[in-house]
Motif scaffolding. Structure first.
Motif, PDB file in Angstrom:
ATOM      1  N   GLY A  53       0.790  -1.218   0.000  1.00  0.00           N
ATOM      2  CA  GLY A  53       0.000   0.000   0.000  1.00  0.00           C
ATOM      3  C   GLY A  53       0.826   1.274   0.000  1.00  0.00           C
ATOM      4  O   GLY A  53       1.998   1.291  -0.332  1.00  0.00           O
ATOM      5  N   GLY A  54       0.167   2.373   0.369  1.00  0.00           N
ATOM      6  CA  GLY A  54       0.834   3.666   0.431  1.00  0.00           C
ATOM      7  C   GLY A  54       0.319   4.643  -0.608  1.00  0.00           C
ATOM      8  O   GLY A  54      -0.334   4.283  -1.582  1.00  0.00           O
ATOM      9  N   ASN A  55       0.624   5.923  -0.379  1.00  0.00           N
ATOM     10  CA  ASN A  55       0.079   6.992  -1.202  1.00  0.00           C
ATOM     11  C   ASN A  55       0.572   6.980  -2.636  1.00  0.00           C
ATOM     12  O   ASN A  55      -0.092   7.505  -3.531  1.00  0.00           O
ATOM     13  N   LYS A  56       1.735   6.383  -2.889  1.00  0.00           N
ATOM     14  CA  LYS A  56       2.294   6.447  -4.246  1.00  0.00           C
ATOM     15  C   LYS A  56       1.453   5.679  -5.258  1.00  0.00           C
ATOM     16  O   LYS A  56       1.540   5.937  -6.464  1.00  0.00           O
ATOM     17  N   THR A  57       0.629   4.742  -4.782  1.00  0.00           N
ATOM     18  CA  THR A  57      -0.218   3.995  -5.708  1.00  0.00           C
ATOM     19  C   THR A  57      -1.146   4.935  -6.466  1.00  0.00           C
ATOM     20  O   THR A  57      -1.343   4.782  -7.678  1.00  0.00           O
ATOM     21  N   ARG A  58      -1.721   5.898  -5.764  1.00  0.00           N
ATOM     22  CA  ARG A  58      -2.605   6.859  -6.442  1.00  0.00           C
ATOM     23  C   ARG A  58      -1.850   7.613  -7.540  1.00  0.00           C
ATOM     24  O   ARG A  58      -2.370   7.820  -8.643  1.00  0.00           O
ATOM     25  N   GLN A  59      -0.642   8.045  -7.230  1.00  0.00           N
ATOM     26  CA  GLN A  59       0.134   8.807  -8.206  1.00  0.00           C
ATOM     27  C   GLN A  59       0.519   7.952  -9.409  1.00  0.00           C
ATOM     28  O   GLN A  59       0.465   8.405 -10.560  1.00  0.00           O
ATOM     29  N   LEU A  60       0.888   6.712  -9.136  1.00  0.00           N
ATOM     30  CA  LEU A  60       1.386   5.852 -10.210  1.00  0.00           C
ATOM     31  C   LEU A  60       0.297   5.432 -11.185  1.00  0.00           C
ATOM     32  O   LEU A  60       0.597   5.053 -12.318  1.00  0.00           O
ATOM     33  N   GLU A  61      -0.963   5.506 -10.792  1.00  0.00           N
ATOM     34  CA  GLU A  61      -2.030   5.204 -11.742  1.00  0.00           C
ATOM     35  C   GLU A  61      -1.943   6.117 -12.965  1.00  0.00           C
ATOM     36  O   GLU A  61      -2.208   5.687 -14.092  1.00  0.00           O
ATOM     37  N   PHE A  62      -1.552   7.359 -12.761  1.00  0.00           N
ATOM     38  CA  PHE A  62      -1.464   8.306 -13.871  1.00  0.00           C
ATOM     39  C   PHE A  62      -0.120   8.234 -14.587  1.00  0.00           C
ATOM     40  O   PHE A  62      -0.060   8.361 -15.812  1.00  0.00           O
ATOM     41  N   TYR A  63       0.954   8.015 -13.846  1.00  0.00           N
ATOM     42  CA  TYR A  63       2.250   7.859 -14.508  1.00  0.00           C
ATOM     43  C   TYR A  63       2.270   6.607 -15.390  1.00  0.00           C
ATOM     44  O   TYR A  63       2.727   6.652 -16.543  1.00  0.00           O
ATOM     45  N   PHE A  64       1.778   5.500 -14.868  1.00  0.00           N
ATOM     46  CA  PHE A  64       1.781   4.282 -15.676  1.00  0.00           C
ATOM     47  C   PHE A  64       0.727   4.347 -16.777  1.00  0.00           C
ATOM     48  O   PHE A  64       0.903   3.742 -17.842  1.00  0.00           O
ATOM     49  N   GLY A  65      -0.350   5.087 -16.538  1.00  0.00           N
ATOM     50  CA  GLY A  65      -1.314   5.295 -17.618  1.00  0.00           C
ATOM     51  C   GLY A  65      -0.657   5.988 -18.801  1.00  0.00           C
ATOM     52  O   GLY A  65      -0.840   5.585 -19.964  1.00  0.00           O
ATOM     53  N   GLU A  66       0.124   7.017 -18.511  1.00  0.00           N
ATOM     54  CA  GLU A  66       0.831   7.728 -19.581  1.00  0.00           C
ATOM     55  C   GLU A  66       1.916   6.847 -20.199  1.00  0.00           C
ATOM     56  O   GLU A  66       2.123   6.860 -21.420  1.00  0.00           O
ATOM     57  N   ALA A  67       2.613   6.066 -19.377  1.00  0.00           N
ATOM     58  CA  ALA A  67       3.654   5.173 -19.900  1.00  0.00           C
ATOM     59  C   ALA A  67       3.061   4.170 -20.881  1.00  0.00           C
ATOM     60  O   ALA A  67       3.617   3.927 -21.963  1.00  0.00           O
ATOM     61  N   LEU A  68       1.934   3.583 -20.526  1.00  0.00           N
ATOM     62  CA  LEU A  68       1.294   2.616 -21.432  1.00  0.00           C
ATOM     63  C   LEU A  68       0.739   3.316 -22.666  1.00  0.00           C
ATOM     64  O   LEU A  68       0.766   2.752 -23.769  1.00  0.00           O
ATOM     65  N   HIS A  69       0.260   4.545 -22.495  1.00  0.00           N
ATOM     66  CA  HIS A  69      -0.214   5.325 -23.641  1.00  0.00           C
ATOM     67  C   HIS A  69       0.913   5.534 -24.654  1.00  0.00           C
ATOM     68  O   HIS A  69       0.675   5.552 -25.869  1.00  0.00           O
ATOM     69  N   GLN A  70       2.139   5.687 -24.129  1.00  0.00           N
ATOM     70  CA  GLN A  70       3.307   5.847 -24.990  1.00  0.00           C
ATOM     71  C   GLN A  70       3.920   4.509 -25.412  1.00  0.00           C
ATOM     72  O   GLN A  70       4.976   4.490 -26.033  1.00  0.00           O
ATOM     73  N   LYS A  71       3.250   3.411 -25.056  1.00  0.00           N
ATOM     74  CA  LYS A  71       3.675   2.049 -25.405  1.00  0.00           C
ATOM     75  C   LYS A  71       5.056   1.718 -24.821  1.00  0.00           C
ATOM     76  O   LYS A  71       5.859   1.010 -25.432  1.00  0.00           O
ATOM     77  N   ALA A  72       5.327   2.238 -23.642  1.00  0.00           N
ATOM     78  CA  ALA A  72       6.597   1.965 -22.975  1.00  0.00           C
ATOM     79  C   ALA A  72       6.643   0.535 -22.472  1.00  0.00           C
ATOM     80  O   ALA A  72       5.612  -0.039 -22.092  1.00  0.00           O
ATOM     81  N   ASP A  73       7.831  -0.034 -22.458  1.00  0.00           N
ATOM     82  CA  ASP A  73       8.025  -1.353 -21.869  1.00  0.00           C
ATOM     83  C   ASP A  73       8.899  -1.306 -20.617  1.00  0.00           C
ATOM     84  O   ASP A  73       9.067  -2.303 -19.926  1.00  0.00           O
ATOM     85  N   THR A  74       9.452  -0.118 -20.328  1.00  0.00           N
ATOM     86  CA  THR A  74      10.357   0.059 -19.192  1.00  0.00           C
ATOM     87  C   THR A  74      10.069   1.398 -18.528  1.00  0.00           C
ATOM     88  O   THR A  74       9.906   2.407 -19.213  1.00  0.00           O
ATOM     89  N   VAL A  75      10.009   1.399 -17.212  1.00  0.00           N
ATOM     90  CA  VAL A  75       9.803   2.630 -16.446  1.00  0.00           C
ATOM     91  C   VAL A  75      11.036   2.892 -15.604  1.00  0.00           C
ATOM     92  O   VAL A  75      11.569   1.990 -14.950  1.00  0.00           O
ATOM     93  N   LEU A  76      11.505   4.152 -15.621  1.00  0.00           N
ATOM     94  CA  LEU A  76      12.654   4.566 -14.823  1.00  0.00           C
ATOM     95  C   LEU A  76      12.191   5.593 -13.793  1.00  0.00           C
ATOM     96  O   LEU A  76      11.429   6.513 -14.127  1.00  0.00           O
ATOM     97  N   ILE A  77      12.677   5.458 -12.570  1.00  0.00           N
ATOM     98  CA  ILE A  77      12.271   6.344 -11.490  1.00  0.00           C
ATOM     99  C   ILE A  77      13.424   6.501 -10.513  1.00  0.00           C
ATOM    100  O   ILE A  77      14.264   5.601 -10.382  1.00  0.00           O
TER     101      ILE A  77
END
Length: 340
Positions: A53-77
């Motif tokens: 759990g934790g608050n970052k899950t809410r934030q990552l819904e939008f970051y990963f949404g954009e990553a998948l929109h860009q057809k990314a296969d790798t995320v860097l953070i």
């Protein structure tokens, strides 16, 4: 149509992938309320579901949404060694069949072996994340540039990377998750006087404040500084809220006059346990059986106690504290938290 529904409609303009288990509960702290003389509630975002759990899950819904929109296969953070953000990003990547590259920064001096091996570090290893090291703890631009350099190498190998930025000059997509979170709380509790939240990158604090205001809720929101003093943090929040307003298309004046930050629990610094932090952590555990993490939530509760002592929070008021989770980091701080 409720204000929450209008906010949800606005948020559908942004790519999003669902990672939350469900709406997180609001729970009254009965014994602590009696002890402090306030009506204290926790918004339990430690219970978001994914990977402890934790608050970052809410934030990552939008970051990963954009990553998948860009057809990314790798995320860097990038983040601190015991960052909950990078651990949760690794879990989200695993769930979505993506590769995660976690850059760990040296933000907290003088830490022992457990800090580098236990807690979020261990969990990220189990999740199969790739790791990088960044030797500086206070260079957000440099940390982001290092990610972009590595992303360029990945592109040359035929991969499609997506960078989740740390620096304040990038659109705060993660704050959208807390616009929704603030609206969610407004639906759950129509009336409360004060909300207390951690204030670090500014995404949680800024999004939460915006979600409440767009919902028509006028409760005072205090951001408790966990990384910078209140002068620096207020300036950062102004930038974050300005960029969030531009992203969503609302007047920044709606929120910019409502920035309240407090740094009395920050010492001795980010990720370091001072007397106020340890006292707050132990008080919550021994009064309510609820654990707080030493980096964010214990400092946040210490801030709430400080605001109560100063009179900024008054006896009898209804107060909601955002519990942002981060509990795996407790194990990285074993040396500091063991009884002496």
């Amino acid at each position: 149509m409720t204000m929450h529904m209008q906010i949800d409609r606005k948020l559908t303009e942004f790519p999003r992938i669902r990672l939350m288990t469900e709406v997180t509960p609001v729970e009254r702290m009965n014994r602590m309320s009696d002890r402090l003389g306030i009506d204290l509630w926790l918004k339990r975002d430690d219970l978001t579901g994914l990977s402890f759990g934790g608050n970052k899950t809410r934030q990552l819904e939008f970051y990963f949404g954009e990553a998948l929109h860009q057809k990314a296969d790798t995320v860097l953070i990038t983040g601190a060694v015991q960052s909950n953000f990078v651990r949760t990003a690794a879990a989200a990547a695993a769930r979505l069949g993506m590769t995660s590259v976690l850059q760990l920064e040296e933000r907290v001096p003088g830490m022992g072996p457990a800090y580098y091996r236990s807690g979020n570090v261990l969990l990220a290893q189990i999740l199969g994340a790739e790791h990088m090291h960044f030797p500086v703890g206070e260079d957000e631009v440099g940390a982001d540039n290092a990610l972009h350099d590595h992303a360029a190498r990945l592109r040359a190998e035929g991969r499609t990377p997506y960078v989740i930025h740390l620096g304040v000059d990038h659109p705060p997509l993660g704050a959208l998750g807390y616009v929704q979170g603030g609206a969610e709380l407004a639906d759950q509790m129509a009336e409360f006087d004060v909300a207390v939240v951690p204030s670090g990158s500014g995404a949680t604090h800024g999004g939460f404040l915006t979600g409440l205001r767009l919902s028509g809720h006028g409760a005072q929101v205090y951001g408790i500084c966990v990384r910078r003093d209140q002068t620096q943090q207020k300036a950062r929040m102004e930038k974050v809220l300005g960029k969030l307003a531009a992203l969503m298309g609302f007047d920044p004046a709606l929120v910019k006059e409502d920035i309240h930050v407090w740094d009395g629990a920050l010492a001795p610094g980010y990720g370091q346990i001072g007397d106020r932090t340890r006292t707050a952590l132990e008080l919550m555990a021994r009064t309510e059986g609820i654990f707080l993490d030493p980096v964010y939530t214990a400092k946040t509760f210490a801030g709430l106690l400080g605001l109560l002592d100063s009179g900024a929070i008054r006896k009898g008021q209804k107060v909601v504290m955002l519990h942002t989770g981060g509990l795996p980091a407790l194990f990285g701080y074993q040396d500091q938290l063991e009884p002496t």
